[in-house]
Scaffold this motif. Structure first.
Motif, PDB file in Angstrom:
ATOM      1  N   LYS A   2       0.277  17.942   3.613  1.00  0.00           N
ATOM      2  CA  LYS A   2       0.399  17.944   2.160  1.00  0.00           C
ATOM      3  C   LYS A   2       1.788  17.503   1.714  1.00  0.00           C
ATOM      4  CE  LYS A   2       0.193  20.995  -1.831  1.00  0.00           C
ATOM      5  NZ  LYS A   2      -0.030  22.361  -2.292  1.00  0.00           N
ATOM      6  N   VAL A   3       1.812  16.578   0.767  1.00  0.00           N
ATOM      7  CA  VAL A   3       3.050  16.146   0.128  1.00  0.00           C
ATOM      8  C   VAL A   3       3.272  17.077  -1.058  1.00  0.00           C
ATOM      9  CG1 VAL A   3       4.173  14.258  -1.108  1.00  0.00           C
ATOM     10  CG2 VAL A   3       2.662  13.753   0.808  1.00  0.00           C
ATOM     11  N   SER A   4       4.488  17.553  -1.236  1.00  0.00           N
ATOM     12  CA  SER A   4       4.759  18.454  -2.351  1.00  0.00           C
ATOM     13  C   SER A   4       4.390  17.798  -3.673  1.00  0.00           C
ATOM     14  CB  SER A   4       6.245  18.823  -2.386  1.00  0.00           C
ATOM     15  OG  SER A   4       6.578  19.568  -1.249  1.00  0.00           O
ATOM     16  N   PRO A   5       3.802  18.588  -4.604  1.00  0.00           N
ATOM     17  CA  PRO A   5       3.484  18.010  -5.913  1.00  0.00           C
ATOM     18  C   PRO A   5       4.721  17.385  -6.549  1.00  0.00           C
ATOM     19  CG  PRO A   5       2.436  20.129  -5.699  1.00  0.00           C
ATOM     20  CD  PRO A   5       3.362  19.968  -4.497  1.00  0.00           C
ATOM     21  N   GLY A   6       4.470  16.429  -7.362  1.00  0.00           N
ATOM     22  CA  GLY A   6       5.541  15.688  -7.995  1.00  0.00           C
ATOM     23  C   GLY A   6       5.306  14.195  -7.849  1.00  0.00           C
ATOM     24  N   HIS A  65       0.843  -1.187   0.000  1.00  0.00           N
ATOM     25  CA  HIS A  65       0.000   0.000   0.000  1.00  0.00           C
ATOM     26  C   HIS A  65       0.883   1.243   0.000  1.00  0.00           C
ATOM     27  CE1 HIS A  65       0.752  -0.624   4.316  1.00  0.00           C
ATOM     28  NE2 HIS A  65       0.653   0.683   4.411  1.00  0.00           N
ATOM     29  N   VAL A  66       0.269   2.374  -0.304  1.00  0.00           N
ATOM     30  CA  VAL A  66       0.953   3.661  -0.304  1.00  0.00           C
ATOM     31  C   VAL A  66      -0.002   4.678   0.313  1.00  0.00           C
ATOM     32  CG1 VAL A  66       0.201   4.295  -2.642  1.00  0.00           C
ATOM     33  CG2 VAL A  66       2.272   5.293  -1.708  1.00  0.00           C
ATOM     34  N   GLY A  67       0.541   5.658   1.014  1.00  0.00           N
ATOM     35  CA  GLY A  67      -0.281   6.698   1.624  1.00  0.00           C
ATOM     36  C   GLY A  67       0.292   8.068   1.351  1.00  0.00           C
ATOM     37  N   LEU A  68      -0.605   9.026   1.129  1.00  0.00           N
ATOM     38  CA  LEU A  68      -0.204  10.402   0.850  1.00  0.00           C
ATOM     39  C   LEU A  68      -1.014  11.365   1.698  1.00  0.00           C
ATOM     40  CD1 LEU A  68      -0.198  10.290  -3.057  1.00  0.00           C
ATOM     41  CD2 LEU A  68       1.776  10.090  -1.557  1.00  0.00           C
ATOM     42  N   GLY A  69      -0.385  12.455   2.121  1.00  0.00           N
ATOM     43  CA  GLY A  69      -1.065  13.508   2.845  1.00  0.00           C
ATOM     44  C   GLY A  69      -1.538  14.601   1.902  1.00  0.00           C
ATOM     45  N   PRO A  87      -6.488  17.597  -6.621  1.00  0.00           N
ATOM     46  CA  PRO A  87      -6.606  18.932  -6.014  1.00  0.00           C
ATOM     47  C   PRO A  87      -5.299  19.516  -5.474  1.00  0.00           C
ATOM     48  CG  PRO A  87      -8.492  17.611  -5.386  1.00  0.00           C
ATOM     49  CD  PRO A  87      -7.531  16.683  -6.111  1.00  0.00           C
ATOM     50  N   ASP A  88      -4.330  18.670  -5.108  1.00  0.00           N
ATOM     51  CA  ASP A  88      -3.041  19.173  -4.637  1.00  0.00           C
ATOM     52  C   ASP A  88      -1.977  19.184  -5.725  1.00  0.00           C
ATOM     53  OD1 ASP A  88      -3.914  19.772  -2.105  1.00  0.00           O
ATOM     54  OD2 ASP A  88      -2.736  18.245  -1.077  1.00  0.00           O
ATOM     55  N   GLY A  89      -2.339  18.852  -6.949  1.00  0.00           N
ATOM     56  CA  GLY A  89      -1.407  18.909  -8.066  1.00  0.00           C
ATOM     57  C   GLY A  89      -0.627  17.639  -8.341  1.00  0.00           C
ATOM     58  N   HIS A  90      -0.998  16.528  -7.709  1.00  0.00           N
ATOM     59  CA  HIS A  90      -0.329  15.252  -7.968  1.00  0.00           C
ATOM     60  C   HIS A  90      -0.822  14.657  -9.284  1.00  0.00           C
ATOM     61  CE1 HIS A  90       1.321  15.463  -3.995  1.00  0.00           C
ATOM     62  NE2 HIS A  90       0.116  15.507  -3.464  1.00  0.00           N
ATOM     63  N   ASN A  91       0.074  13.996  -9.996  1.00  0.00           N
ATOM     64  CA  ASN A  91      -0.241  13.394 -11.288  1.00  0.00           C
ATOM     65  C   ASN A  91      -0.838  12.001 -11.062  1.00  0.00           C
ATOM     66  OD1 ASN A  91      -0.312  13.028 -14.080  1.00  0.00           O
ATOM     67  ND2 ASN A  91       1.780  12.284 -14.164  1.00  0.00           N
ATOM     68  N   VAL A  92      -2.128  11.861 -11.366  1.00  0.00           N
ATOM     69  CA  VAL A  92      -2.853  10.597 -11.168  1.00  0.00           C
ATOM     70  C   VAL A  92      -3.157  10.026 -12.541  1.00  0.00           C
ATOM     71  CG1 VAL A  92      -4.825   9.506 -10.089  1.00  0.00           C
ATOM     72  CG2 VAL A  92      -3.881  11.589  -9.091  1.00  0.00           C
ATOM     73  N   GLU A  93      -2.870   8.748 -12.708  1.00  0.00           N
ATOM     74  CA  GLU A  93      -3.022   8.097 -14.011  1.00  0.00           C
ATOM     75  C   GLU A  93      -3.867   6.848 -13.877  1.00  0.00           C
ATOM     76  OE1 GLU A  93      -0.127   5.834 -17.291  1.00  0.00           O
ATOM     77  OE2 GLU A  93       0.737   6.682 -15.470  1.00  0.00           O
ATOM     78  N   ALA A  94      -4.602   6.565 -14.919  1.00  0.00           N
ATOM     79  CA  ALA A  94      -5.205   5.242 -15.117  1.00  0.00           C
ATOM     80  C   ALA A  94      -4.581   4.684 -16.386  1.00  0.00           C
ATOM     81  CB  ALA A  94      -6.716   5.316 -15.261  1.00  0.00           C
ATOM     82  N   VAL A  95      -4.194   3.401 -16.356  1.00  0.00           N
ATOM     83  CA  VAL A  95      -3.511   2.813 -17.501  1.00  0.00           C
ATOM     84  C   VAL A  95      -4.006   1.397 -17.749  1.00  0.00           C
ATOM     85  CG1 VAL A  95      -1.551   2.053 -16.072  1.00  0.00           C
ATOM     86  CG2 VAL A  95      -1.260   2.313 -18.542  1.00  0.00           C
TER      87      VAL A  95
END
Length: 130
Positions: free
Chosen positions: A63-67, A4-8, A116-124
Motif C-alpha cells: 500500500k502506498v500512503s494516501p496522498g 506509465h505509473v504503478g501503485l501498490g 478503497p485506499d484513500g487515493h484521490n482519483v479524478e476524471a477531467v
C-alpha cells in the motif's frame, strides 16, 4: 510525458474491481495482468489502458500512503459524470462531485473520488460544454 505509473494497494482484488468499474466509462480497461508466479511470488498486478497499451498499473501487497492524486482524461463532460457515478457505485467516496473548477481554467470540468485506499482519483475534461 509519462509512459506509465504503478501503485501498490492493500487489497488487490477490491482495488482491481473498483478500477474496472470506475474507469470503464472513460474507455479504460485491463489490458494486461501479471500473476504471482510471473513475479516470483512478490505480487500480482494489472495494467489498465487503451488499445493494448497499459499506462496505469495496480498491484497488491504494498500500500502506498494516501496522498496520491491520479487524473484520467475524459473526452466529454458526460464521461466525467459517468466516471463519478461508476466510481461511487463501486465503493468510492465522494471527494468533489462533477463540475467546473474555474480556478484552473474556464473549461476544467472534473470529478474526484477516493479509491478503497484513500487515493484521490479524478476524471477531467478540458473541452467546452457541447
Amino acid at each position: 510525458m509519462l509512459d506509465h505509473v504503478g501503485l501498490g494497494f492493500s487489497d488487490y482484488g477490491a482495488t482491481l474491481e473498483f478500477y474496472r468499474r470506475a474507469l470503464a466509462p472513460l474507455g479504460i480497461a485491463v489490458v494486461m495482468q501479471i500473476t504471482k508466479e510471473e513475479t516470483g511470488g512478490a505480487f500480482e498486478g494489472a495494467g489498465f489502458g487503451r488499445d493494448g497499451k497499459p499506462f496505469f498499473w495496480i498491484h497488491g501487497g504494498a500500500k502506498v500512503s494516501p496522498g496520491i492524486h491520479v487524473a484520467f482524461a475524459a473526452d466529454a463532460r458526460a464521461a466525467v459524470d459517468a466516471f463519478y457515478e461508476a466510481a461511487i457505485a463501486a465503493g468510492g467516496t465522494d471527494n468533489g462531485p462533477p463540475g467546473i473548477r474555474a480556478h484552473y481554467h474556464p473549461n476544467y470540468y472534473g470529478a474526484f473520488v477516493l479509491d478503497p485506499d484513500g487515493h484521490n482519483v479524478e476524471a477531467v475534461c478540458h473541452k467546452p460544454e457541447g
